[in-house]
Design a protein around this motif. Structure first.
Motif, PDB file in Angstrom:
ATOM      1  N   GLY A 158      36.549  50.157  14.409  1.00  0.00           N
ATOM      2  CA  GLY A 158      35.771  49.385  15.573  1.00  0.00           C
ATOM      3  C   GLY A 158      34.521  50.048  15.689  1.00  0.00           C
ATOM      4  N   LYS A 159      33.691  49.429  16.712  1.00  0.00           N
ATOM      5  CA  LYS A 159      32.228  49.685  16.979  1.00  0.00           C
ATOM      6  C   LYS A 159      32.566  50.898  17.713  1.00  0.00           C
ATOM      7  CE  LYS A 159      28.206  48.174  19.540  1.00  0.00           C
ATOM      8  NZ  LYS A 159      27.795  47.135  20.389  1.00  0.00           N
ATOM      9  N   ILE A 160      31.752  52.180  17.627  1.00  0.00           N
ATOM     10  CA  ILE A 160      31.730  53.121  18.160  1.00  0.00           C
ATOM     11  C   ILE A 160      30.448  52.964  19.307  1.00  0.00           C
ATOM     12  CG2 ILE A 160      31.108  55.607  18.240  1.00  0.00           C
ATOM     13  CD1 ILE A 160      32.326  56.014  15.551  1.00  0.00           C
ATOM     14  N   LYS A 161      30.962  53.209  20.578  1.00  0.00           N
ATOM     15  CA  LYS A 161      29.585  52.769  21.596  1.00  0.00           C
ATOM     16  C   LYS A 161      29.015  54.073  21.854  1.00  0.00           C
ATOM     17  CE  LYS A 161      32.194  48.883  23.388  1.00  0.00           C
ATOM     18  NZ  LYS A 161      33.093  48.557  24.558  1.00  0.00           N
ATOM     19  N   PRO A 162      27.657  53.913  22.133  1.00  0.00           N
ATOM     20  CA  PRO A 162      26.941  55.222  22.404  1.00  0.00           C
ATOM     21  C   PRO A 162      27.594  55.925  23.671  1.00  0.00           C
ATOM     22  CG  PRO A 162      25.785  53.487  22.823  1.00  0.00           C
ATOM     23  CD  PRO A 162      26.921  52.976  22.121  1.00  0.00           C
ATOM     24  N   PRO A 163      27.220  57.178  24.018  1.00  0.00           N
ATOM     25  CA  PRO A 163      27.402  57.742  25.502  1.00  0.00           C
ATOM     26  C   PRO A 163      26.699  57.133  26.577  1.00  0.00           C
ATOM     27  CG  PRO A 163      27.202  59.466  23.750  1.00  0.00           C
ATOM     28  CD  PRO A 163      26.774  58.279  23.253  1.00  0.00           C
ATOM     29  N   GLN A 165      37.312  56.176  33.753  1.00  0.00           N
ATOM     30  CA  GLN A 165      36.703  57.503  33.639  1.00  0.00           C
ATOM     31  C   GLN A 165      37.452  58.052  32.121  1.00  0.00           C
ATOM     32  OE1 GLN A 165      38.851  59.966  36.417  1.00  0.00           O
ATOM     33  NE2 GLN A 165      37.959  62.049  35.754  1.00  0.00           N
ATOM     34  N   MET A 166      38.457  57.728  31.601  1.00  0.00           N
ATOM     35  CA  MET A 166      38.942  58.070  30.544  1.00  0.00           C
ATOM     36  C   MET A 166      38.045  57.320  29.223  1.00  0.00           C
ATOM     37  SD  MET A 166      42.855  57.271  31.202  1.00  0.00           S
ATOM     38  CE  MET A 166      43.712  57.581  29.492  1.00  0.00           C
ATOM     39  N   TYR A 167      37.558  56.145  29.550  1.00  0.00           N
ATOM     40  CA  TYR A 167      36.851  55.755  28.510  1.00  0.00           C
ATOM     41  C   TYR A 167      35.479  56.379  28.425  1.00  0.00           C
ATOM     42  CZ  TYR A 167      33.205  51.804  27.327  1.00  0.00           C
ATOM     43  OH  TYR A 167      32.108  51.082  26.846  1.00  0.00           O
ATOM     44  N   CYS A 168      34.941  56.615  29.381  1.00  0.00           N
ATOM     45  CA  CYS A 168      33.523  57.326  29.553  1.00  0.00           C
ATOM     46  C   CYS A 168      33.688  58.707  28.831  1.00  0.00           C
ATOM     47  CB  CYS A 168      33.099  57.542  30.875  1.00  0.00           C
ATOM     48  SG  CYS A 168      32.526  56.138  31.753  1.00  0.00           S
ATOM     49  N   ALA A 169      34.853  59.510  28.910  1.00  0.00           N
ATOM     50  CA  ALA A 169      35.004  60.730  28.365  1.00  0.00           C
ATOM     51  C   ALA A 169      35.063  60.241  26.745  1.00  0.00           C
ATOM     52  CB  ALA A 169      36.171  61.439  28.956  1.00  0.00           C
ATOM     53  N   ALA A 170      35.703  59.457  26.357  1.00  0.00           N
ATOM     54  CA  ALA A 170      35.858  59.079  24.986  1.00  0.00           C
ATOM     55  C   ALA A 170      34.532  58.753  24.299  1.00  0.00           C
ATOM     56  CB  ALA A 170      36.719  58.037  24.608  1.00  0.00           C
TER      57      ALA A 170
END
Length: 282
Positions: free
Chosen positions: A172-177, A88-93
């Motif tokens: 680091g790589k920024i992953k899309p939402p 859940q934290m990962y998704c918010a980021a």
């Protein structure tokens, strides 16, 4: 900019490591925030009651959402022992297009008990709560995207991998939402069966290879160092169950990055061999 999630057993020195990292990152970036149960006045006693603990996680998550921003490195120092909450934290980021990384602070159970007992009144976990949290702890895995990149810091390590962590949060790589319209790469339909069968075959192979005590053995092409003692079948089955549980969610949810995980038998055998070597040291 980035979300750094700390996780580990209660009283495993997570807060000490988080403070060390905060000092290091603050010297490199002008906006580094440290969020913790302590900073939110969340008592250790909330972990003795499931309803209070759920409310406390909600408070932590809300505070995290307020502090996250494109120019902030946010360090979250809390137990974070539930995989679903870390996800859940990962998704918010990801929704804010922030970089992420996880710091896994590893300490022996007995060491955590000693450190907890040495704390001042009000900062200790009740003994029963401590044992409960240790038993319920869900270990992070580099095989799932919400725990990656994963940095493991042992209780005996003098230093943390500061430079590697800085590189992860700054470059680091920024992953899309997340998006319901974007197809995600799922594990093969037989991945769970492969995981179970391969781990079981490794155990069978290991039991047949034991000759004396300790030494190096080759398991399906993977050399591992065994401890200087006779291993029991029940011990190996316990480790197999833990290994399968760690990776089961990645398979059942299909939440893995394309190409980041191989679920064929040889890859699983390698992962399990490494897992055994790491968890059979004591």
């Amino acid at each position: 900019m980035a979300l750094v999630t700390f996780t580990g057993y209660p009283a495993s020195a997570k807060s000490t490591r988080a403070a060390q990292l905060h000092t290091y990152l603050a010297a490199k970036h002008n906006n580094v925030q440290l969020l913790s149960d302590h900073s939110l006045n969340i008592s250790r006693n909330v972990y003795s009651d499931s309803r209070e603990e759920k409310a406390a996680r909600g408070t932590l998550f809300a505070a995290m959402q307020r502090l996250m921003s494109p120019n902030t490195i946010l360090i979250v120092d809390a137990p974070n022992y539930i995989k679903g909450f870390r996800y859940q934290m990962y998704c918010a980021a990801r929704e804010l297009k922030l970089r992420v990384c996880t710091i896994y602070v590893v300490a022996k159970e007995e060491q955590c008990r000693e450190w907890n007992a040495a704390r001042q009144e009000g900062e200790r976990y009740p003994d029963e709560t401590l044992e409960n949290l240790i038993q319920r702890y869900e270990e992070p895995s580099s095989m799932v995207r919400w725990d990656s990149p994963l940095f493991t810091v042992l209780w005996s390590d003098d230093q943390m991998p500061f430079e590697a962590i800085w590189e992860a949060v700054s470059e680091g790589k920024i992953k899309p939402p997340n998006s319901g319209t974007v197809a995600v790469s799922k594990a093969p339909t037989d991945a769970l069966l492969t995981l179970e069968k391969t781990a079981l075959s490794i155990i069978t192979e290991l039991m047949s290879l034991q000759d004396g005590y300790g030494g190096t053995v080759n398991l399906s092409g993977n050399n591992i160092q065994l401890p200087p003692r006779r291993l029991t079948l029940s011990e190996l089955h316990r480790l197999k169950r833990q290994f399968v549980q760690v990776h089961k969610k990645a398979i059942t949810l299909g939440t893995i990055e394309k190409g980041s995980v191989e679920w064929d038998a040889s890859s699983v055998a390698h992962k399990f061999a490494v897992y055994l070597e790491e968890h059979l040291k004591h």
